[in-house]
Design an enzyme around this catalytic site. Structure first.
Site, PDB file in Angstrom:
ATOM      1  N   HIS A 511     -62.979  19.488 -21.427  1.00 47.53           N
ATOM      2  CA  HIS A 511     -64.042  20.248 -20.767  1.00 47.53           C
ATOM      3  C   HIS A 511     -64.721  19.424 -19.677  1.00 47.53           C
ATOM      4  O   HIS A 511     -64.823  19.861 -18.517  1.00 47.53           O
ATOM      5  CB  HIS A 511     -65.063  20.693 -21.817  1.00 47.53           C
ATOM      6  N   GLU A 512     -65.209  18.248 -20.045  1.00 46.80           N
ATOM      7  CA  GLU A 512     -65.940  17.442 -19.059  1.00 46.80           C
ATOM      8  C   GLU A 512     -65.044  16.989 -17.919  1.00 46.80           C
ATOM      9  O   GLU A 512     -65.494  16.831 -16.785  1.00 46.80           O
ATOM     10  CB  GLU A 512     -66.600  16.248 -19.745  1.00 46.80           C
ATOM     11  N   HIS A 515     -65.083  19.385 -15.065  1.00 45.81           N
ATOM     12  CA  HIS A 515     -66.144  19.105 -14.102  1.00 45.81           C
ATOM     13  C   HIS A 515     -65.726  17.984 -13.158  1.00 45.81           C
ATOM     14  O   HIS A 515     -65.989  18.029 -11.951  1.00 45.81           O
ATOM     15  CB  HIS A 515     -67.419  18.683 -14.832  1.00 45.81           C
ATOM     16  N   HIS A 518     -63.479  19.203 -10.512  1.00 51.47           N
ATOM     17  CA  HIS A 518     -64.274  19.954  -9.545  1.00 51.47           C
ATOM     18  C   HIS A 518     -64.898  18.996  -8.528  1.00 51.47           C
ATOM     19  O   HIS A 518     -65.007  19.312  -7.336  1.00 51.47           O
ATOM     20  CB  HIS A 518     -65.358  20.720 -10.311  1.00 51.47           C
TER      21      HIS A 518
END
Length: 725
Positions: A511-512, A515, A518
């Protein structure tokens, strides 16, 4: 979770191309000249006066002292204020380049220092840093007010916005002008002078209270860790975990005791293991009362003041409530739309909660428990039922998930296969804590793309949860490339043991890193549109989308290997993990949904309504959800809901559910179009992962999938479709 977006706007990043139709080299020559205000700014010659000389201008932690941060940020505030004053005082006719783009260029030192300081106060704080944060937060609030309530500056922005040249802008230029103007209006630029003065006082009060809440919660969470007198009370936990609890107690001056620290959410991991019901109750009650027990760490008074101040601010700005104020630029545009979206899950979820409660009550009865099932029983019996029903033992899974192996041969491997990027350990670079690692990231053409710092392990001076942050913002204007950090709270290994991750930890790692991707792929012209600088209810989409790679068979086989034998995860265990993942949706979705509804309830109050006792209001709001909050409390209760009282998720916690819808629907597109392929990776990067806020969010999503989001893939993934059990 994305941080400092988490708290305000995401770290600002810049992108390539023409600026307002002018080549960047030409624009650089037109930067506003320093005026008298800038000339009067006190000289600063400390360690942050110039960018770091390390690769990528990465922070040189070995050179910094705790006492350096406050004077550096105060100097940076003065510099940014002077740069903004020069733009506002310019005698030149307002243009997009000399006003809007010039504002994007201002505050280089401020961003450079504050990005790193914000990470330290979140992940490795101490009394000196806490004191500096307390002193600086009102100064930063005042700086923001000096920018957005500056009449002369807004007059220039408005002149550009209303001009024919402004209306003729295209692409990112048009988006920058539109979002800049909207930001000024939403922050009070149209208010009368007396109202602006009142707004400044409210902003100062809010900033001070948010910092106080954060520090009180961090300290209170550490102070209220559960303390046990004997190892017998911890029966059910592994020998290593009990040894770690004993060492933790000894380190805290409690020899002979056993300490289980509190993680940031309500349900604690040890509740799945503790066989002693009284021990479970003790740990659960320590969790839910950590900052509401009337001692020095009680945050309920702070919450009341914050809720009232935010409601007053919204009314001053002409909005009915703080949620409406916050959501002006979101993908979901109103509190009602968000609540209606969330309420749509309630019927199916409530039915699941009732059926699972009956199932767990039956398991508890078989175990000799009399009386009603309690919230501290839920996780324990859910785990027993999970093991019996799915033959899945979490303790048997963890040996296959060495943290560093998951990162390097799982998280990185998936990114390499999908996007073509590669990673190299940089042992010559260090973080702010010795347990960290640093990697250089290379793009698909072999060029250097970014630096990546990894801080995986929990410690008492670290905030709970997990997040991504930028140390250095990518910028084609400045020539900087991104320096990004992922922060988690995985249990550190006991002495001599490898660091092992639970399946939830593994999912969080992916999940992290979503980011981080991104941020790595940021490629916009302007800071406020770049990378993770997106709406709260879009920024969690790339991260939740990236979770899907954890279970792609090709990826799983590459990283899920026993740390002692190297043996792969046994055949069929993934299927059990996925099947078990659909069990206990009562908690998995329920605690998040009730937290999100509680958040929205808090932030749709009037000032008078917000003044009521927090816990009484919480009880009423939870009762109105229609869910079994008596057995399944929200993931965060009001007194320790850091997301909404400090981390920028006020009226935005629903974003986790909204973006999960996007993530599952987006992944359905990937599966339909061939799975984890380089072609799909290029499409993902081109359509949304590298787009920042250069386009409307709904447009980006349609660019990716070709349609608007559907909720059905999420319901199917969670086992909540018709006929699911």
């Amino acid at each position: 979770m994305k941080t400092r977006l988490m708290a305000a706007a995401a770290p600002l990043v810049l992108g390539a191309g023409l600026l307002g139709g002018m080549p960047m080299t030409a624009l650089a020559k037109t930067a506003p000249a320093k005026d008298a205000a800038a000339a009067a700014t006190p000289a600063y010659s400390g360690p942050f006066a110039q960018p770091s000389t390390l690769p990528f201008h990465a922070p040189d932690f070995a050179q910094y002292k705790d006492s350096d941060w406050q004077p550096a940020i105060e100097a940076a505030i003065a510099q940014k204020r002077a740069e903004i004053a020069a733009i506002a005082a310019s005698k030149a006719k307002p243009t997009f380049a000399n006003t809007v783009v010039a504002m994007e260029r201002a505050g280089g030192m401020y961003d450079r220092v504050n990005n790193v300081f914000g990470q330290l106060t979140s992940a490795n704080t101490n009394d000196t840093l806490d004191a500096a944060e307390t002193a600086l937060s009102p100064q930063i609030s005042a700086l923001n007010d000096d920018i957005y309530l500056n009449d002369a500056l807004f007059a220039r922005v408005k002149a550009v916005h209303d001009s024919a040249a402004g209306k003729a802008l295209k692409g990112e230029d048009a988006m920058l002008l539109s979002t800049t103007y909207a930001r000024f209006v939403n922050r009070g630029a149209l208010l009368a002078p007396a109202q602006k003065a009142e707004l400044k006082q409210l902003n100062l009060e809010i900033a001070t209270l948010e910092t106080k809440f954060s520090q009180t919660l961090t300290n209170g969470t550490a102070a209220h860790a559960a303390v046990f007198d004997s190892a017998a009370e911890l029966k059910g936990m592994s020998d290593d975990a009990i040894a770690a609890a004993a060492k933790r107690a000894a380190d805290q001056g409690k020899p002979g005791k056993y300490v289980i620290p509190l993680l940031n959410f309500t349900q604690q991991p040890a509740l799945t293991e503790l066989q002693n019901r009284d021990a479970r109750k003790k740990l659960f009650e320590a969790s839910i009362t950590r900052t509401s027990s009337g001692d020095q760490f009680d945050t309920t008074g702070i919450v009341s003041q914050l809720a009232v101040a935010r409601a007053k601010k919204a009314q001053l700005l002409g909005k009915p409530d703080f949620a409406t104020l916050q959501m002006y630029s979101s993908m979901v545009t109103s509190p009602k739309q968000a609540m209606d979206f969330m309420k749509g899950f309630v019927p199916a979820l409530r039915a699941r909660q009732d059926s699972e409660a009956a199932l767990l009550t039956e398991a508890a009865r078989a175990d000799g428990v009399t009386g009603d099932l309690q919230p501290w029983d839920w996780s324990y019996y859910a785990e027993k039922v999970r093991k019996a029903k799915y033959d899945l033992d979490e303790s048997a899974i963890k040996p296959y998930f060495d943290v560093w192996n998951v990162l390097e041969n799982g998280v990185f491997y998936a990114a390499t296969q999908t996007y073509g990027i590669t990673f190299k350990r940089r042992a010559d670079l260090s973080g702010y804590h010795p347990s960290m690692r640093v990697y250089e990231v290379f793009d698909k053409d072999g060029s250097s793309l970014a630096l990546f710092y990894y801080d995986p392990f929990s410690r008492p001076n670290k905030k709970g949860g997990a997040w991504m942050n930028n140390f250095v913002d990518q910028s084609y204007l400045t020539g900087n490339k991104p320096v990004i950090v992922n922060t988690l709270n995985i249990d550190p290994p006991a002495g001599g043991q490898p660091p092992l991750a639970s399946w939830d930890n593994v999912t969080t790692m992916f999940h992290e890193f979503g980011h981080a991707l991104h941020g790595f792929f940021a490629s916009q012209k302007y800071p406020s549109l770049s990378g993770t600088s997106t709406a709260r209810d879009f920024v969690e989409f790339p991260s939740q989308f990236n979770e899907n790679f954890a279970t792609v068979p090709q990826v799983l086989q590459h990283y899920a290997k026993h740390y002692q034998t190297g043996a792969p995860l046994p055949d069929g265990l993934l299927a059990k993990i996925e099947a078990a993942g659909k069990f206990n949706q009562s908690v998995a979705l329920g605690e998040t949904l009730t937290s999100a509804m509680l958040d929205m309830s808090w932030h749709t109050l009037t000032p008078d309504e917000a003044a009521q006792p927090p816990m009484a209001f919480e009880a009423k709001a939870l009762a109105e959800t229609g869910l079994r909050t008596d057995l399944i409390p929200p993931r965060y209760k009001t007194p320790y809901f850091r997301h909404i009282w400090d981390n920028g998720y006020a009226a935005g916690y629903y974003a986790y559910i909204w973006t999960e819808v996007l993530a599952h629907d987006g992944w359905a597109w990937v599966v339909k179009n061939g799975g984890m392929t380089r072609a799909n990776g290029d499409h993902i990067r081109a359509s949304f992962l590298g787009q920042g806020h250069s386009k409307d969010f709904a447009v980006m999503y349609r660019d990716f999938t070709g349609h608007d989001p559907s909720v059905e893939p999420m319901l199917e993934a969670r086992g909540l479709t018709a006929g699911s059990k």
